[in-house]
Design an enzyme around this catalytic site. Structure first.
Site, PDB file in Angstrom:
ATOM      1  N   GLY A 137     -32.473  87.092  39.562  1.00 12.25           N
ATOM      2  CA  GLY A 137     -32.902  85.959  38.740  1.00 12.25           C
ATOM      3  C   GLY A 137     -34.379  86.075  38.361  1.00 12.25           C
TER       4      GLY A 137
ATOM      5  N   GLU B 202     -28.831  80.493  37.843  1.00 15.36           N
ATOM      6  CA  GLU B 202     -28.044  79.814  38.902  1.00 15.36           C
ATOM      7  C   GLU B 202     -28.010  80.809  40.052  1.00 15.36           C
ATOM      8  OE1 GLU B 202     -27.129  76.826  38.060  1.00 15.36           O
ATOM      9  OE2 GLU B 202     -27.307  76.975  35.880  1.00 15.36           O
TER      10      GLU B 202
ATOM     11  N   GLU C 102     -29.791  84.516  52.771  1.00 15.45           N
ATOM     12  CA  GLU C 102     -28.392  84.323  52.395  1.00 15.45           C
ATOM     13  C   GLU C 102     -27.596  85.548  52.856  1.00 15.45           C
ATOM     14  OE1 GLU C 102     -27.478  84.561  48.161  1.00 15.45           O
ATOM     15  OE2 GLU C 102     -26.183  82.823  48.368  1.00 15.45           O
TER      16      GLU C 102
ATOM     17  N   LYS D 180     -21.525  89.973  30.523  1.00 12.68           N
ATOM     18  CA  LYS D 180     -21.601  91.172  31.371  1.00 12.68           C
ATOM     19  C   LYS D 180     -21.074  90.769  32.748  1.00 12.68           C
ATOM     20  CE  LYS D 180     -23.701  93.393  34.154  1.00 12.68           C
ATOM     21  NZ  LYS D 180     -23.094  93.804  35.450  1.00 12.68           N
TER      22      LYS D 180
ATOM     23  N   CYS E 269     -22.070  80.684  46.876  1.00 10.00           N
ATOM     24  CA  CYS E 269     -23.497  80.355  46.806  1.00 10.00           C
ATOM     25  C   CYS E 269     -23.793  79.079  47.576  1.00 10.00           C
ATOM     26  CB  CYS E 269     -23.903  80.182  45.356  1.00 10.00           C
ATOM     27  SG  CYS E 269     -22.825  79.055  44.458  1.00 10.00           S
TER      28      CYS E 269
END
Ligand code: NAD
Length: 499
Positions: free
Chosen positions: A249, A267, A401, A191, A302
Site C-alpha cells: 500500500g 485497504e 499481521e 490485476k 484482514c
C-alpha cells in the site's frame, strides 16, 4: 420430495477445463510475450493451470481498451437504469456459474468449498447486483446559493480505474472494486493476485455475456512487481483501488507520486483487538465467536480478531473455552463439504506462519494448542489452529499481521488497560468489545481506534455498511454507497441566472 445430491467436488474438479489467459477488450488473450506462470493449488501442491504472465505492454493494451471504451460513451454515457439491468444480469450469471466459480476459488487458494460456494460467490454476486440496483437511485445536489445563481454539485465517473487485489477473497475483493466503479460508468483494469488469478477472468467473461461492452472490464493476471507496478505507474489510469498489505500500500502512494498523482485508495492489513470483559453474560458464545472468527478463511482475513484481550478475573476459564473451540477447526480437505479450515495459500505463507509460531515460542508465549503443520502427506500447505497465552502486546505475534490460524491472547486488568493496549497498534481495521454493561460497551466502542467496532459480536457483515480502516489499515472504504465516492469526481457547475 427431491433433495439435491451433495456434489462430488473432486470428480467435478477432474472435469474442469481451466483457461487462465488474460481478458482484454472482451476477449481471452495470451500475454504479448507469450509468457505464462504456474498456478499451483495449495490443496496438494500440484500445478493446475498456466496463467498469462502480463507485463507493462499487456497492461498498456488493457488500459488503452479501457480508455477507448470509456471515451466512446458506450457504457459511461448509458442511462443508469440500463447499467442497472446489465449488472443485475451479470449477478445472475455469476450465480448460475456458482459451482464452477467456487471450485476455481477453492482449487486456487485452498479455502473450504462450502465457504467458496456459500460466502464468496454469493457475496460477490450480491455486491454486483447491489451496486447495479443502487445506481439509478442516487441523486446529485443543488447548493443553497444566492437566488441569482444555480450551482449543481455532481458526481462524474473518473475514467479508467486500476484495481489490484489480494488472494484471500479473490472474487469478493474484486467485486468490492468492480461493483461501485463499473456501476458509476468507469472502465476498469483488474490485476488479481498471482496466487489466485483464476476467478477474475471468468467473472469478466460472464460480464460480457450479460451485456457489458468489451473494454469496460479487463483482467491482467501477473506478478505484483510486473503487471501490478505497471498498472499503478500508468499515466492514463485515474485511480487505483488497492487491497493488500500495508507494505505494498505504501508503494501505491509512491507510484502515484512518481506518475500522474492518480487517486489511491488503500485497504490494508490489520491486527484486530477482541476485548472480553468479565461482565459479559454469555462467555460460551464469546469464546465460540473468538475462535470461529479467528479461524475463518484459515486466519487469512484482514479483519481476523488475532489479538484476544481477556480480563484477568475470567482469563483461565475463558481461555479453556477458546482452546476447546479451536479443536473444531482442524484442517481438512478443502474439497470435502464438511471441511471448515482449508489450506494456506502457498508454501511461502505456510513458512511465514510457522516462522511466527517459532517467534512466539522464542519470546516466551505459552503454546496452548496447535503450533504444527498438518496434512503433510497431501503435498498441500496446512497449519493447525494455534493458540498462544501469556502474550504481551510488545511481542512480534501481537504486533505483526500473521495471516494464518494463530491467536495471541493477552490478559488485562481493567477497561483503561484494555483500551490502551488495543489502540497500541499501527493498525486500526476492526475491533470488538464484549460486555453486558451498556455504558461500558458504548464507551469502549467509542474509544477504540478502528474503522469497525463490533459490540457482543464479530464478523457482522452487510454490503450496505462501509468496510475499511484507521491508521495503517488504509484510507478508503469499500462497500456501501460511500464506495461510489472513490470512483467518481465531484464537479460543480455554476449557472448565472440573469444579470
Ligand atoms: P500483497 O500486498 O502482497 O499483494 C496484494 C496485491 O498487490 C497482489 O495482487 C500483488 O500481486 C500486488 N503487488 C505486490 N507487489 C506489488 C508491487 N510492487 N506493485 C504493484 N502491485 C503489487 O498482499 P496479499 O499477500 O496478496 O494479501 C494479504 C494482505 O491483504 C493482508 O495484509 C490483508 O490484511 C490485506 N487485506 C486487506 C483487506 C481490507 O479490506 N483492508 C481485505 C483483504 C486483504
Amino acid at each position: 420430495m427431491s433433495t439435491n445430491p451433495i456434489p462430488d467436488w473432486r470428480a467435478k474438479s477432474n472435469l474442469l477445463a481451466i483457461d487462465a489467459r488474460a481478458f482484454i477488450h472482451g476477449q481471452r488473450v495470451a500475454s504479448l510475450a507469450g509468457e505464462t506462470f504456474d498456478v499451483i493449488s495449495p490443496i496438494d501442491g500440484k500445478t493446475i493451470a498456466q496463467a498469462a504472465r502480463c507485463r507493462a505492454e499487456d497492461v498498456d493494451a488493457a488500459v488503452k481498451s479501457a480508455r477507448t471504451t470509456f471515451e466512446s460513451g458506450k457504457w459511461s454515457q448509458q442511462a443508469p437504469a440500463k447499467r442497472k439491468r446489465v449488472m443485475l444480469k451479470w449477478a445472475e450469471k455469476l450465480l448460475a456459474a456458482k459451482d464452477e466459480l467456487a471450485l476455481l476459488e477453492t482449487l486456487d487458494m485452498g479455502k473450504p468449498i462450502k465457504y467458496s460456494l456459500g460466502v464468496d460467490v454469493q457475496s460477490a454476486a450480491n455486491c454486483i447486483a447491489w451496486y447495479g440496483e443502487a445506481i439509478d437511485k442516487v441523486y446529485d445536489e443543488i447548493a443553497p446559493t444566492p437566488h441569482n445563481a444555480l450551482a449543481l454539485i455532481r458526481r462524474e465517473a473518473m475514467g479508467v480505474i486500476g484495481a489490484i487485489v489480494p488472494w484471500n477473497y479473490p472474487m469478493l475483493m474484486s467485486a468490492w472494486k468492480l461493483g461501485p466503479s463499473i456501476a458509476a460508468g468507469n472502465s476498469i483494469v483488474l490485476k488479481p493476485s498471482e496466487k489466485s488469478p483464476l476467478t477474475a477472468m471468468r467473472m469478466a467473461e460472464l460480464a460480457i455475456e450479460a451485456g457489458l461492452p468489451p473494454g469496460v472490464f479487463n483482467v491482467v493476471p501477473g506478478f505484483g512487481h510486473e503487471a501490478g507496478e505497471a498498472l499503478a505507474l500508468h499515466m492514463d489510469v485515474d485511480a487505483i483501488g488497492f487491497t493488500g498489505s500495508t507494505r505494498v500500500g505504501r508503494k501505491m502512494l509512491e507510484y502515484s507520486g512518481q506518475s500522474n498523482l492518480k487517486r489511491v485508495f488503500n485497504e490494508l492489513g490489520g491486527k484486530s483487538a477482541n476485548l472480553i470483559f468479565s461482565d459479559f453474560d454469555d462467555l460460551d458464545r464469546a469464546a465460540a465467536t473468538a475462535a470461529g472468527s479467528m479461524y475463518f478463511n484459515q486466519g487469512e482475513s484482514c479483519n481476523a480478531p488475532s489479538r484476544l484481550f481477556v480480563q484477568e478475573s475470567i482469563a483461565d476459564s475463558f481461555i479453556e473455552k477458546v482452546v476447546a473451540q479451536s479443536k473444531h477447526y482442524l484442517p481438512g480437505d478443502p474439497l470435502d463439504n464438511n471441511t471448515v479450515l482449508g489450506a494456506l495459500v502457498d508454501q511461502g505463507q505456510q513458512r511465514t506462519v510457522m516462522g511466527y509460531i517459532e517467534a512466539g515460542v522464542a519470546e516466551g508465549a505459552r503454546l496452548l494448542a496447535g503450533g504444527t503443520a498438518a496434512r503433510q502427506d497431501t503435498g498441500g500447505f496446512y497449519v493447525n489452529p494455534t493458540v498462544f497465552d501469556g502474550v504481551n502486546n510488545t511481542m512480534k505475534i501481537a504486533r505483526e499481521e500473521i495471516f494464518g490460524p494463530v491467536l495471541s491472547i493477552i490478559r488485562f486488568k481493567d477497561e483503561a488497560d484494555a483500551v490502551a493496549m488495543a489502540n497500541d497498534s499501527s493498525y486500526g481495521l476492526h475491533a470488538a468489545v464484549w460486555s453486558s454493561n451498556i455504558d461500558r460497551a458504548h464507551r469502549v466502542a467509542k474509544a477504540l481506534r478502528a474503522g469497525t467496532v463490533h459490540v457482543n459480536c464479530y464478523d457482522e457483515d452487510d454490503i450496505t455498511v462501509p468496510f475499511g480502516g484507521y491508521k495503517q489499515s488504509g484510507n478508503g472504504r469499500d462497500k456501501s454507497l460511500h464506495a461510489l465516492e472513490k470512483y467518481t469526481e465531484l464537479k460543480t457547475t455554476w449557472i448565472r441566472l440573469g444579470r
